[in-house]
Design an enzyme around this catalytic site. Sequence first.
Site, PDB file in Angstrom:
ATOM      1  CB  CYS A 193      -5.451   2.794   2.665  1.00 13.42           C
ATOM      2  SG  CYS A 193      -4.269   2.677   4.031  1.00 13.42           S
ATOM      3  CB  CYS A 250      -2.158   1.025   6.360  1.00 17.29           C
ATOM      4  SG  CYS A 250      -1.432   0.104   4.986  1.00 17.29           S
ATOM      5  CB  CYS A 259      -4.249  -2.063   1.974  1.00 17.42           C
ATOM      6  SG  CYS A 259      -4.651  -0.867   3.277  1.00 17.42           S
ATOM      7  CG  HIS A 262      -9.379   5.147 -10.327  1.00 17.31           C
ATOM      8  ND1 HIS A 262      -9.589   3.802 -10.150  1.00 17.31           N
ATOM      9  CD2 HIS A 262      -8.828   5.292 -11.552  1.00 17.31           C
ATOM     10  CE1 HIS A 262      -9.187   3.156 -11.235  1.00 17.31           C
ATOM     11  NE2 HIS A 262      -8.729   4.041 -12.109  1.00 17.31           N
ATOM     12  CB  CYS A 294      -0.894  -0.019   1.237  1.00 18.51           C
ATOM     13  SG  CYS A 294      -1.971   1.417   1.395  1.00 18.51           S
TER      14      CYS A 294
END
Length: 123
Positions: free
Chosen positions: A60, A25, A57, A36, A17
Site C-alpha cells: 500500500c 494490500c 504495509c 507520510h 495496514c
Amino acid sequence: MGIVSSKLRNSARGQPCTFQIPGICNHDPATTVLCHLPSEVKATATKSDDFHAAFGCANCHQAIDNHILSREESLYYSMRALQRTLHIWVTSGLVFVPADVTRSKPSSKIVARRHIATGETIR
C-alpha cells in the site's frame, strides 16, 4: 522539516495496514511502516508531519508513493487510513484529545441579583 515523533513512528511496528487497498494490500503487519501523506508541509525531500501519516504495509505504501491509484482513490484510501490511525493513537494515548469539561451546578451560596429600585430578582 515537519514535526517528528519517534513514538508515533515506532507505533506502526506490527500494526495492521490501515489503508487496506483491495487487490494491493499484503495484510502483513511485519511490513507495516508509518506512511507520510501529502500535506502543506511536504515538499521535495521533506516529509509531512508525523501526525499526518498512517500505518501502511509495503504494498500500500508503494501504491500511494508511486501514484498507482487514481487521484480520487488515493485521496479516499489516504483519508480512511489517516482516520483509522488517529483513532488507534487516541485510544492508545499517543495522541491526546481534551474532553469537554462538565460544569458543576451553581453554588447555593450565590445570592440572586436584585434590581436596585424595585427589588425584583434579575435573571
